[in-house]
Scaffold this active site. Structure first.
Site, PDB file in Angstrom:
ATOM      1  CG  ASN A   1      -0.236  -0.001   2.537  1.00  0.00           C
ATOM      2  OD1 ASN A   1       0.526   0.905   2.850  1.00  0.00           O
ATOM      3  ND2 ASN A   1      -0.482  -1.037   3.343  1.00  0.00           N
TER       4      ASN A   1
ATOM      5  CD  GLU B   1       4.012  -3.266  -9.906  1.00  0.00           C
ATOM      6  OE1 GLU B   1       2.870  -2.746  -9.915  1.00  0.00           O
ATOM      7  OE2 GLU B   1       4.646  -3.486 -10.953  1.00  0.00           O
TER       8      GLU B   1
ATOM      9  CB  CYS C   1      -3.445  -4.648  -6.090  1.00  0.00           C
ATOM     10  SG  CYS C   1      -2.685  -5.605  -7.417  1.00  0.00           S
TER      11      CYS C   1
END
Length: 473
Positions: free
Chosen positions: A195, A216, A250
């Site tokens: 995150n 990422e 995600c």
């Protein structure tokens, strides 16, 4: 369960890997290829053990574990081994004729000793996919898996030295203290999946050593539904994607933006597909995983309790890791569910007046990892490409983009930077090293650069200043 790696050993591990890299252990192409084959063997020979670990950690159905994690890493390890020669080969540069004798070439060089920090939601694919690129590029690497998926992490730590060369590839187990210690050290690249809050901390630590990063991240990946599209099909695909890994993905559809005149039809279709997918209810189904921990369950229930949206189905909970697939309608822009990435089984629906308002709603927020658009209108597709920003954009389906070995995957802005999957991961862990080779015979052409300068040399060396510039149209 394996114990955490002692803090005192972490710098020793890093130093040993750096020594291995400097000695050239990971440099030979055939050595790298063997390690990639070994990684594939590790997945194949321990598939059942990995599936069991994923069930222990996340309640993952065996089908999801085999297809989205174990099989994905096995396949991409083999692809890396098969294409390694092409990825790593020197690239001759097309240059003007007078420069060709200098043999301009670009080499793909390994960055060095790297750190991979993996999350808990896909503990195999999100830890080992970057490792494939690191191996292929010729790096040595430490993998730090998540303490929130302890069974998968422990199994990786157990199996690594049985399949991969421990002088080049190691696993460090632990939580915040171990990660903090890792980040105090200098690395040649850090690859983090997780995150944005943690990414900021990692960025600060990396800046201390000018360490390059791949981040990422996630964010709120929206779905825009054009009412002229088949609403029933859109609902089917959206509900399927939302339920993957219990919404802990995600690239999960975070929220849906739809013209309000189509909201009820969309909800009706979602209800039908929910009954089809989960006839016994989503909390009782063996085809869906669970919320990873009581802490995440508490966070999600807090979002639900504060929401101003209307629950149209779902909303029930059981224990501390189960929540029903839940759909909410008439969710306002300032709702609790719009504060950050949901990462759970809640699907808020934001009604707007028209498609233009839907586009503007998405444009006014942080750039997501992916935008999903359900439409057959080519003008709307082009408008989305021209007027929005995201790491990726997918028309008329969801999540399937992850299955393409040839497409880059990554974010932009708040959703991260850098790219991965197959060659793109190789590129993340290597750098382009420029080279020329100037022979002694070239000295006859170098006379013009040496002092003393004169008008003849000036005329020859200043020619670029007087190149004609075409008139623009």
């Amino acid at each position: 369960m394996m114990p955490n790696t002692p803090l005192s050993e972490i710098s020793v591990i890093r130093d040993a890997l750096r020594t291995s890299f400097r000695k050239g252990l990971a440099r030979p192409i055939e050595w790298r290829r063997h390690q990639l084959f070994q990684l594939a063997r590790m997945m194949q020979e321990n598939a059942e053990a990995f599936a069991e670990a994923l069930t222990e950690d996340l309640g993952k159905p065996k089908l999801e574990s085999y297809s989205f994690e174990i099989g994905a890493i096995l396949e991409r390890s083999l692809i890396g081994a098969q294409r390694l020669d092409d990825w790593a080969k020197p690239i001759p540069v097309d240059s003007p004729d007078w420069q060709k004798p200098l043999k301009p070439t670009v080499y793909k060089a390994a960055k060095g000793t790297v750190l991979i920090i993996a999350p808990w939601n896909y503990p195999l694919v999100l830890g080992l996919q970057p490792l494939i690129g690191a191996i292929a590029a010729g790096c040595c690497a430490v993998l730090k898996p998540s303490e929130i998926s302890p069974h998968s992490s422990a199994l990786l730590a157990e199996l690594f030295p049985k399949y991969l060369n421990p002088d080049a590839y190691r696993v460090v187990l632990g939580a915040i203290p171990e990660t903090t210690k890792l980040l105090e050290l200098q690395w040649d690249h850090i690859f983090y999946t997780g995150n944005a809050r943690i990414a900021r901390l990692i960025s600060v630590a990396a800046a201390e050593h000018l360490t390059p990063l791949t981040l990422e991240l996630g964010g709120k990946s929206p779905v825009i539904v054009d009412p002229s599209f088949n609403i029933n099909l859109a609902a089917k695909r959206i509900l399927w994607a939302k339920s993957q890994n219990c919404g802990q993905l995600c690239v999960a559809p975070d929220y849906v933006v739809i013209p309000r005149t189509s909201q009820e039809a969309f909800i009706s279709a979602l209800k039908e597909w929910y009954t089809e997918f989960f006839p016994e209810g989503s909390m009782e189904s063996s085809s869906i995983s669970r919320i990873v921990s009581p802490a995440h369950h508490e966070r999600l229930m807090d979002l639900l309790n504060r929401s101003k949206g209307e629950v149209v189905f779902g909303g029930h909970t059981e224990g501390s890791t189960k929540i029903e697939v839940t759909v909410l309608k008439d969710v306002p822009a300032d709702d609790s569910f719009m504060e950050g990435e949901i990462f759970g089984l809640f699907l808020p629906i934001v009604p707007v007046d028209n498609i233009e308002d839907a586009i503007e709603f998405v444009r006014n927020r942080e750039h997501p990892l992916v935008i999903y658009v359900f439409t057959e209108d080519p003008k709307l597709k082009q408008q989305m490409l021209d007027e929005t920003m995201s790491g990726g954009i997918v028309f008329n389906d969801l999540v399937q983009q992850l299955g393409f070995n040839e497409l880059p995957f990554g974010g932009v802005g708040q959703s991260g930077y850098g790219r991965q999957i197959s060659k793109y991961t190789f590129d993340s862990f290597s750098y382009e090293r420029a080279s020329i080779d100037v022979s002694s015979e070239m000295e006859q052409f170098n006379a013009v650069r040496y002092p003393p300068f004169n008008d003849e040399k000036f005329a020859l060396m200043s020619g670029a200043v007087f190149l004609p510039i075409p008139a623009s149209s």
